[in-house]
Design a protein around this motif. Structure first.
Motif, PDB file in Angstrom:
ATOM      1  N   ILE A   2      44.971  49.779  63.347  1.00 33.94           N
ATOM      2  CA  ILE A   2      44.577  50.080  64.724  1.00 33.94           C
ATOM      3  C   ILE A   2      43.145  49.585  64.885  1.00 33.94           C
ATOM      4  N   GLY A   3      42.950  48.659  65.821  1.00 33.22           N
ATOM      5  CA  GLY A   3      41.608  48.092  66.011  1.00 33.22           C
ATOM      6  C   GLY A   3      41.087  47.428  64.752  1.00 33.22           C
ATOM      7  N   GLY A   4      41.964  46.892  63.938  1.00 39.92           N
ATOM      8  CA  GLY A   4      41.563  46.232  62.702  1.00 39.92           C
ATOM      9  C   GLY A   4      41.365  47.159  61.527  1.00 39.92           C
ATOM     10  N   GLN A   5      41.437  48.484  61.738  1.00 34.85           N
ATOM     11  CA  GLN A   5      41.266  49.442  60.654  1.00 34.85           C
ATOM     12  C   GLN A   5      42.622  49.835  60.072  1.00 34.85           C
ATOM     13  N   ASP A   6      42.739  49.759  58.766  1.00 31.94           N
ATOM     14  CA  ASP A   6      43.954  50.182  58.067  1.00 31.94           C
ATOM     15  C   ASP A   6      44.098  51.701  58.234  1.00 31.94           C
ATOM     16  N   ILE A   7      45.212  52.159  58.818  1.00 28.77           N
ATOM     17  CA  ILE A   7      45.325  53.601  59.101  1.00 28.77           C
ATOM     18  C   ILE A   7      45.417  54.433  57.829  1.00 28.77           C
ATOM     19  N   SER A   8      45.726  53.816  56.690  1.00 27.00           N
ATOM     20  CA  SER A   8      45.752  54.583  55.438  1.00 27.00           C
ATOM     21  C   SER A   8      44.342  54.866  54.939  1.00 27.00           C
ATOM     22  N   GLN A   9      43.332  54.221  55.549  1.00 25.36           N
ATOM     23  CA  GLN A   9      41.948  54.407  55.130  1.00 25.36           C
ATOM     24  C   GLN A   9      41.134  55.204  56.141  1.00 25.36           C
ATOM     25  N   VAL A  10      41.802  55.766  57.151  1.00 27.87           N
ATOM     26  CA  VAL A  10      41.109  56.620  58.118  1.00 27.87           C
ATOM     27  C   VAL A  10      41.701  58.026  58.023  1.00 27.87           C
ATOM     28  N   THR A  11      40.991  59.019  58.546  1.00 32.06           N
ATOM     29  CA  THR A  11      41.489  60.394  58.487  1.00 32.06           C
ATOM     30  C   THR A  11      42.700  60.547  59.406  1.00 32.06           C
ATOM     31  N   GLN A  12      43.649  61.348  58.970  1.00 32.23           N
ATOM     32  CA  GLN A  12      44.843  61.574  59.779  1.00 32.23           C
ATOM     33  C   GLN A  12      44.482  62.237  61.102  1.00 32.23           C
ATOM     34  N   HIS A  13      43.499  63.132  61.075  1.00 30.98           N
ATOM     35  CA  HIS A  13      43.108  63.832  62.302  1.00 30.98           C
ATOM     36  C   HIS A  13      42.596  62.854  63.354  1.00 30.98           C
ATOM     37  N   SER A  14      41.700  61.946  62.960  1.00 29.17           N
ATOM     38  CA  SER A  14      41.153  60.989  63.926  1.00 29.17           C
ATOM     39  C   SER A  14      42.222  60.006  64.387  1.00 29.17           C
ATOM     40  N   LEU A  15      43.156  59.651  63.506  1.00 26.61           N
ATOM     41  CA  LEU A  15      44.258  58.765  63.885  1.00 26.61           C
ATOM     42  C   LEU A  15      45.111  59.405  64.978  1.00 26.61           C
ATOM     43  N   ARG A  16      45.495  60.661  64.775  1.00 24.33           N
ATOM     44  CA  ARG A  16      46.393  61.317  65.720  1.00 24.33           C
ATOM     45  C   ARG A  16      45.687  61.700  67.014  1.00 24.33           C
ATOM     46  N   GLU A  17      44.359  61.785  66.969  1.00 28.15           N
ATOM     47  CA  GLU A  17      43.616  61.988  68.219  1.00 28.15           C
ATOM     48  C   GLU A  17      43.675  60.740  69.097  1.00 28.15           C
ATOM     49  N   GLN A  18      43.790  59.553  68.477  1.00 33.36           N
ATOM     50  CA  GLN A  18      43.750  58.296  69.203  1.00 33.36           C
ATOM     51  C   GLN A  18      45.105  57.878  69.768  1.00 33.36           C
ATOM     52  N   VAL A  19      46.166  58.573  69.342  1.00 28.45           N
ATOM     53  CA  VAL A  19      47.514  58.182  69.755  1.00 28.45           C
ATOM     54  C   VAL A  19      48.179  59.356  70.458  1.00 28.45           C
ATOM     55  N   GLY A  20      48.636  59.130  71.689  1.00 24.79           N
ATOM     56  CA  GLY A  20      49.389  60.150  72.414  1.00 24.79           C
ATOM     57  C   GLY A  20      50.862  59.782  72.431  1.00 24.79           C
ATOM     58  N   ILE A  21      51.720  60.778  72.490  1.00 20.14           N
ATOM     59  CA  ILE A  21      53.153  60.504  72.443  1.00 20.14           C
ATOM     60  C   ILE A  21      53.928  61.411  73.393  1.00 20.14           C
ATOM     61  N   VAL A  22      54.949  60.832  74.002  1.00 23.23           N
ATOM     62  CA  VAL A  22      55.973  61.603  74.711  1.00 23.23           C
ATOM     63  C   VAL A  22      57.240  61.458  73.871  1.00 23.23           C
ATOM     64  N   PRO A  23      57.594  62.477  73.094  1.00 26.46           N
ATOM     65  CA  PRO A  23      58.732  62.339  72.174  1.00 26.46           C
ATOM     66  C   PRO A  23      60.066  62.435  72.907  1.00 26.46           C
ATOM     67  N   GLN A  24      61.103  62.011  72.211  1.00 28.62           N
ATOM     68  CA  GLN A  24      62.445  62.079  72.789  1.00 28.62           C
ATOM     69  C   GLN A  24      62.888  63.529  72.960  1.00 28.62           C
ATOM     70  N   ASP A  25      62.624  64.365  71.953  1.00 27.74           N
ATOM     71  CA  ASP A  25      62.982  65.782  72.003  1.00 27.74           C
ATOM     72  C   ASP A  25      61.706  66.598  72.171  1.00 27.74           C
ATOM     73  N   THR A  26      61.544  67.202  73.325  1.00 24.24           N
ATOM     74  CA  THR A  26      60.341  67.979  73.614  1.00 24.24           C
ATOM     75  C   THR A  26      60.592  69.450  73.306  1.00 24.24           C
ATOM     76  N   VAL A  27      59.775  70.010  72.446  1.00 20.03           N
ATOM     77  CA  VAL A  27      59.850  71.435  72.124  1.00 20.03           C
ATOM     78  C   VAL A  27      58.554  72.084  72.599  1.00 20.03           C
ATOM     79  N   LEU A  28      58.677  73.123  73.418  1.00 27.60           N
ATOM     80  CA  LEU A  28      57.510  73.790  73.992  1.00 27.60           C
ATOM     81  C   LEU A  28      57.257  75.126  73.308  1.00 27.60           C
ATOM     82  N   PHE A  29      56.026  75.603  73.422  1.00 25.23           N
ATOM     83  CA  PHE A  29      55.670  76.909  72.890  1.00 25.23           C
ATOM     84  C   PHE A  29      56.121  77.999  73.859  1.00 25.23           C
ATOM     85  N   ASN A  30      56.358  79.178  73.325  1.00 25.87           N
ATOM     86  CA  ASN A  30      56.778  80.308  74.164  1.00 25.87           C
ATOM     87  C   ASN A  30      55.550  80.869  74.881  1.00 25.87           C
TER      88      ASN A  30
END
Length: 605
Positions: free
Chosen positions: A414-442
């Motif tokens: 992503i942006g030239g950075q190997d995602i295996s060399q960045v923190t998972q938290h910062s990676l997932r902050e940069q990517v938003g998703i609308v999944p096929q199966d949406t599960v909501l909190f109560n």
């Protein structure tokens, strides 16, 4: 230790793990621990003083003993006896109150540690977990640690100290025969208790396992109650649950019978020892060797000795039970996720919004490859769609991008950075998703949208709701945005849940957006409206669209056609139709199907 492996059935390393986790908490609250120990010593001192007070009081009241006490001295002994009784209880309660803060903090810390650890485990673990059994194992494990903290420190060592004190007092004041009986009884009691407890620990494990299985089955059935209703399988589910309860009942019966054996043996040893000691004391009173007050003192010491001794047996049984209870929890803490941050992992650049897969291969199982040297690039601000038949590997690409799994070979950047060399938290902050199966909190509808960015203002949440075309639906609800959606969002339709998910992703505001069949649960009219909103939103974002319906990706800058994990075609919608190959076949098939579905409606109209 990776998940799937088991720890050896041995308590010694488990003890070490417990102590290593409890020590920092005990050290943090060392002054509370010291104060609690001081209360313990005062309580034990009061216990040891009680028999001596009784002896002098009885001898002073016994006319045959030749000792006559003044009325004030008798009153003083009576008051001292009452004071010692009260001090024993008072300092014991004060000890528990002071140490309670330490115990509660330990339960909180370890409970939080387990919770965080479970969230840190990889997707493969969560796909195979049993939620009901997991929750029960954690609950019993945390409770077991609380028990160990209180009783290991304040019952086992003090009881052993009290036994040594009583044996020493009897030896010095009344000769070796009393202390010999006490020592033999304590050793016999201890050996029997330890052996019998070791024997019955397996029944505790069997009972806990059966309890976890039955709880898992109940939770699983209740979470899927709609499916149970659809197929009218209430009786079948009740039968399965009863089968697991029957196993639990049998395990409980074995546990109860083994406990009866243990308690009965302990009671017999105590009864024999007390009978022998009282018999010896009575004989010496008759012989004039000791006074009636001495008889009362010895009897009182035996009562006070075997009460904690009996409790020591209970504590040991409970400690063994607690070890069995926390066994699964420590196995859980011993699991290591398959995907971890690199030791020198960097934070992903927040301005990075290009995505590239470079010769990426992946397989969930070695003999079943999913992706085969997949390569593509999404330029910043562009929209790339991936289409193909079910099982082609489309959703696997999303899992790899979020780094739920690491590829078998190749690199994702992503942006030239190997995602295996960045923190998972910062990676997932940069990517938003609308999944096929949406599960909501109560929780409320509003809070489910806010989950996309928990610090968002109300105005920002409402704006995301408008962009997702959710505002008209919310306006029709009696409670509006404060409407509770139910467990897993069961009070909403599939399309309504998907719009909540879209609003949540819009609110997150990530530079890279992933849509995994994002409109699969919407009708044509709602789909068109949301696609228009998403198209407007995607102008400022890099977008990856996983789609089955080709009509949703005709505006994509690039379309990849995936077949058995390989790109067989790529180009724009127009280019791919012109080629007349795989994509054109899929398009024609879907258009024919759509025409066939609308034909009956035209006839009815």
């Amino acid at each position: 230790m990776r998940h799937g492996q088991t720890l050896p059935d041995d308590d010694r390393p488990l003890n070490w793990r417990i102590l290593s986790r409890l020590w920092p908490i005990l050290r943090e609250y060392r002054w509370r621990v010291i104060a609690a120990l001081a209360c313990l010593l005062l309580a034990k001192g009061a216990v040891i003083a009680i028999p001596f007070l009784l002896k002098h009081l009885v001898d002073g009241l016994d006319a045959t003993a030749g000792i006559e006490l003044a009325p004030l001295l008798v009153l003083g002994l009576v008051l001292a006896y009452g004071g010692a009784r009260f001090a024993n209880v008072f300092f014991g309660e004060l000890r528990d109150t002071i140490f309670g803060r330490v115990t509660e903090r330990a339960m909180r810390r370890i409970g939080l540690q387990v919770f965080r650890h479970v969230h840190s485990l990889d997707l493969d673990y969560h796909l195979n977990r049993q939620t009901g059994g997991l929750a029960r194992d954690i609950e019993r494990g945390v409770t077991g640690i609380s028990f160990l903290m209180r009783f290991f420190i304040f019952n086992i060592a003090p009881t052993l100290f009290e036994i040594a004190m009583v044996a020493g007092i009897l030896l010095l004041n009344y000769g070796p025969q009393f202390s010999v009986v006490v020592v033999v009884a304590v050793v016999t009691y201890g050996l029997f208790s330890f052996r019998a407890t070791e024997w019955r620990t397996r029944f505790v494990r069997e009972m806990n396992q059966a309890d976890s299985i039955s709880n898992t089955r109940a939770v699983d059935s209740l979470l899927n109650f709609e499916t149970v209703k659809y197929f009218a399988n209430e009786a079948y589910e009740a039968g399965r649950y009863d089968e697991s309860l029957a196993v639990w009942e049998q395990a409980r019966r074995k546990n109860r019978l083994s406990l009866f054996t243990l308690n009965g043996g302990q009671a017999l040893i105590i009864a024999i020892a007390q009978t022998v000691v009282i018999g010896l004391a009575a004989w010496q009173v008759r012989a004039g060797a000791i006074t009636l007050g001495d008889f009362v003192l010895i009897n009182q010491f035996m009562i006070q000795l075997f009460m904690p001794l009996g409790f020591l047996g209970f504590v040991y049984r409970e400690i063994k039970g607690s070890m069995a209870n926390i066994e699964n929890m420590f196995k859980l803490l011993a699991l290591r996720p398959a995907v971890v941050d690199a030791p020198d992992a960097q934070v992903l650049d927040s301005t990075a919004n290009s995505v590239s897969f470079d010769n990426v291969s992946f397989a969930y199982q070695e003999d079943r490859p999913i992706l085969n040297q997949l390569s593509f690039t999404i330029e910043p601000g562009k929209k790339l769609a991936i289409v193909g038949a079910s099982g082609a590997g489309k959703s696997t690409i999303v899992k790899l991008l979020f780094r739920f799994y690491d590829p078998s070979s190749g690199t994702i950047r992503i942006g030239g950075q190997d995602i295996s060399q960045v923190t998972q938290h910062s990676l997932r902050e940069q990517v938003g998703i609308v999944p096929q199966d949406t599960v909501l909190f109560n929780d409320t509808l509003f809070e489910n949208v806010r989950y996309g960015r928990v610090d968002a203002s109300r105005e920002e949440v409402e704006n995301a709701i408008r962009l997702a075309h959710l505002d008209a639906f919310i306006a029709r609800l009696p409670d509006g945005g404060d409407t509770l959606v139910g467990e897993r969002g069961l009070k909403l339709s599939g399309g309504e849940k998907q719009r909540v998910s879209i609003a949540r992703t819009i609110l997150k505001g990530s530079p890279i957006l992933v849509f995994d069949e994002a409109t699969s649960s919407l009708d044509s009219r709602s789909e068109r409206a949301i696609l228009d909103s998403l198209a407007e939103l995607a102008r400022e974002h890099t977008s990856l669209v996983i789609a089955h319906r080709l009509s949703t990706v005709v505006d994509a800058d690039q379309i990849l056609v995936l077949d058995q994990g390989e790109v067989v075609e790529q180009g724009t919608h127009t280019e791919l139709l012109r080629r007349g190959a795989k994509y054109a076949e899929l398009w024609q098939a879907q258009q024919s199907r759509a025409a066939g579905e609308t034909a009956p409606i035209a006839v009815l109209n």
